[in-house]
Design a protein around this motif. Structure first.
Motif, PDB file in Angstrom:
ATOM      1  N   LEU A  64       0.836  -1.205   0.000  1.00 18.89           N
ATOM      2  CA  LEU A  64       0.000   0.000   0.000  1.00 18.89           C
ATOM      3  C   LEU A  64       0.869   1.253   0.000  1.00 18.89           C
ATOM      4  O   LEU A  64       0.606   2.198  -0.751  1.00 18.89           O
ATOM      5  CB  LEU A  64      -0.951   0.002   1.197  1.00 18.89           C
ATOM      6  N   LEU A  65       1.917   1.264   0.797  1.00 14.23           N
ATOM      7  CA  LEU A  65       2.815   2.416   0.828  1.00 14.23           C
ATOM      8  C   LEU A  65       3.499   2.616  -0.523  1.00 14.23           C
ATOM      9  O   LEU A  65       3.669   3.748  -0.975  1.00 14.23           O
ATOM     10  CB  LEU A  65       3.846   2.264   1.948  1.00 14.23           C
ATOM     11  N   ARG A  66       3.866   1.529  -1.180  1.00 19.08           N
ATOM     12  CA  ARG A  66       4.474   1.632  -2.511  1.00 19.08           C
ATOM     13  C   ARG A  66       3.471   2.181  -3.519  1.00 19.08           C
ATOM     14  O   ARG A  66       3.826   2.985  -4.377  1.00 19.08           O
ATOM     15  CB  ARG A  66       5.000   0.271  -2.969  1.00 19.08           C
ATOM     16  N   LEU A  67       2.216   1.746  -3.417  1.00 16.45           N
ATOM     17  CA  LEU A  67       1.180   2.267  -4.312  1.00 16.45           C
ATOM     18  C   LEU A  67       0.994   3.771  -4.111  1.00 16.45           C
ATOM     19  O   LEU A  67       0.919   4.531  -5.075  1.00 16.45           O
ATOM     20  CB  LEU A  67      -0.148   1.548  -4.072  1.00 16.45           C
ATOM     21  N   LEU A  68       0.931   4.193  -2.862  1.00 12.23           N
ATOM     22  CA  LEU A  68       0.750   5.615  -2.566  1.00 12.23           C
ATOM     23  C   LEU A  68       1.953   6.435  -3.033  1.00 12.23           C
ATOM     24  O   LEU A  68       1.780   7.527  -3.587  1.00 12.23           O
ATOM     25  CB  LEU A  68       0.487   5.818  -1.072  1.00 12.23           C
ATOM     26  N   ASP A  69       3.149   5.908  -2.850  1.00  9.41           N
ATOM     27  CA  ASP A  69       4.344   6.595  -3.351  1.00  9.41           C
ATOM     28  C   ASP A  69       4.291   6.727  -4.870  1.00  9.41           C
ATOM     29  O   ASP A  69       4.637   7.764  -5.430  1.00  9.41           O
ATOM     30  CB  ASP A  69       5.617   5.851  -2.953  1.00  9.41           C
ATOM     31  N   ASN A  70       3.850   5.670  -5.526  1.00 14.73           N
ATOM     32  CA  ASN A  70       3.741   5.695  -6.980  1.00 14.73           C
ATOM     33  C   ASN A  70       2.724   6.740  -7.438  1.00 14.73           C
ATOM     34  O   ASN A  70       2.967   7.482  -8.400  1.00 14.73           O
ATOM     35  CB  ASN A  70       3.367   4.302  -7.504  1.00 14.73           C
ATOM     36  N   LEU A  71       1.605   6.828  -6.736  1.00 15.85           N
ATOM     37  CA  LEU A  71       0.604   7.834  -7.077  1.00 15.85           C
ATOM     38  C   LEU A  71       1.152   9.244  -6.861  1.00 15.85           C
ATOM     39  O   LEU A  71       0.862  10.161  -7.649  1.00 15.85           O
ATOM     40  CB  LEU A  71      -0.673   7.607  -6.271  1.00 15.85           C
ATOM     41  N   ASP A  72       1.962   9.414  -5.832  1.00 16.19           N
ATOM     42  CA  ASP A  72       2.584  10.715  -5.595  1.00 16.19           C
ATOM     43  C   ASP A  72       3.536  11.080  -6.738  1.00 16.19           C
ATOM     44  O   ASP A  72       3.606  12.246  -7.141  1.00 16.19           O
ATOM     45  CB  ASP A  72       3.319  10.742  -4.260  1.00 16.19           C
ATOM     46  N   LEU A  73       4.257  10.093  -7.262  1.00 13.55           N
ATOM     47  CA  LEU A  73       5.128  10.345  -8.415  1.00 13.55           C
ATOM     48  C   LEU A  73       4.322  10.766  -9.635  1.00 13.55           C
ATOM     49  O   LEU A  73       4.730  11.675 -10.378  1.00 13.55           O
ATOM     50  CB  LEU A  73       5.963   9.101  -8.739  1.00 13.55           C
ATOM     51  N   HIS A  74       3.194  10.144  -9.836  1.00  8.34           N
ATOM     52  CA  HIS A  74       2.316  10.524 -10.946  1.00  8.34           C
ATOM     53  C   HIS A  74       1.835  11.965 -10.762  1.00  8.34           C
ATOM     54  O   HIS A  74       1.786  12.731 -11.727  1.00  8.34           O
ATOM     55  CB  HIS A  74       1.125   9.573 -11.061  1.00  8.34           C
ATOM     56  N   ARG A  75       1.498  12.317  -9.535  1.00  2.00           N
ATOM     57  CA  ARG A  75       1.047  13.687  -9.261  1.00  2.00           C
ATOM     58  C   ARG A  75       2.163  14.686  -9.583  1.00  2.00           C
ATOM     59  O   ARG A  75       1.922  15.729 -10.186  1.00  2.00           O
ATOM     60  CB  ARG A  75       0.600  13.821  -7.810  1.00  2.00           C
ATOM     61  N   GLU A  76       3.400  14.348  -9.206  1.00  2.00           N
ATOM     62  CA  GLU A  76       4.535  15.223  -9.515  1.00  2.00           C
ATOM     63  C   GLU A  76       4.711  15.383 -11.022  1.00  2.00           C
ATOM     64  O   GLU A  76       4.959  16.487 -11.505  1.00  2.00           O
ATOM     65  CB  GLU A  76       5.811  14.663  -8.890  1.00  2.00           C
ATOM     66  N   ARG A  77       4.584  14.285 -11.746  1.00  2.00           N
ATOM     67  CA  ARG A  77       4.731  14.351 -13.209  1.00  2.00           C
ATOM     68  C   ARG A  77       3.646  15.235 -13.830  1.00  2.00           C
ATOM     69  O   ARG A  77       3.923  16.009 -14.729  1.00  2.00           O
ATOM     70  CB  ARG A  77       4.680  12.945 -13.804  1.00  2.00           C
TER      71      ARG A  77
END
Length: 83
Positions: A64-77
């Motif tokens: 779950l933490l990895r998924l949330l981190d990945n979503l944060d990267l998408h938001r940054e992009r």
């Protein structure tokens, strides 16, 4: 077109998997979901909803933490595109 529910279903499957999940499948699901949204503003909004709904999921905390981190990267992009 990929819906929010379909994307969350991929996330649920990753959270429930017995083997540690790679993030590549989740990343692909996010891109597919976001690409179905018309325009940057719609993608940003869809991503915010997806992140909120993802926090409501239960399962392997590390995944779950990895998924949330990945979503944060998408938001940054996406925020880089809007500049």
């Amino acid at each position: 077109m990929t819906t929010l529910d379909q994307t969350l279903q991929v996330f649920r499957a990753l959270l429930e998997a017995e083997e540690p999940a790679g993030i590549a499948e989740a990343d692909q699901a996010v891109w597919t979901y976001l690409s179905s949204q018309q325009g940057l503003k719609a993608q940003v909004g869809a991503l915010a909803v997806l992140r909120q709904r993802t926090t409501d999921l239960s399962g392997d905390t590390a995944v779950l933490l990895r998924l949330l981190d990945n979503l944060d990267l998408h938001r940054e992009r996406l925020s880089e595109k809007s500049v």
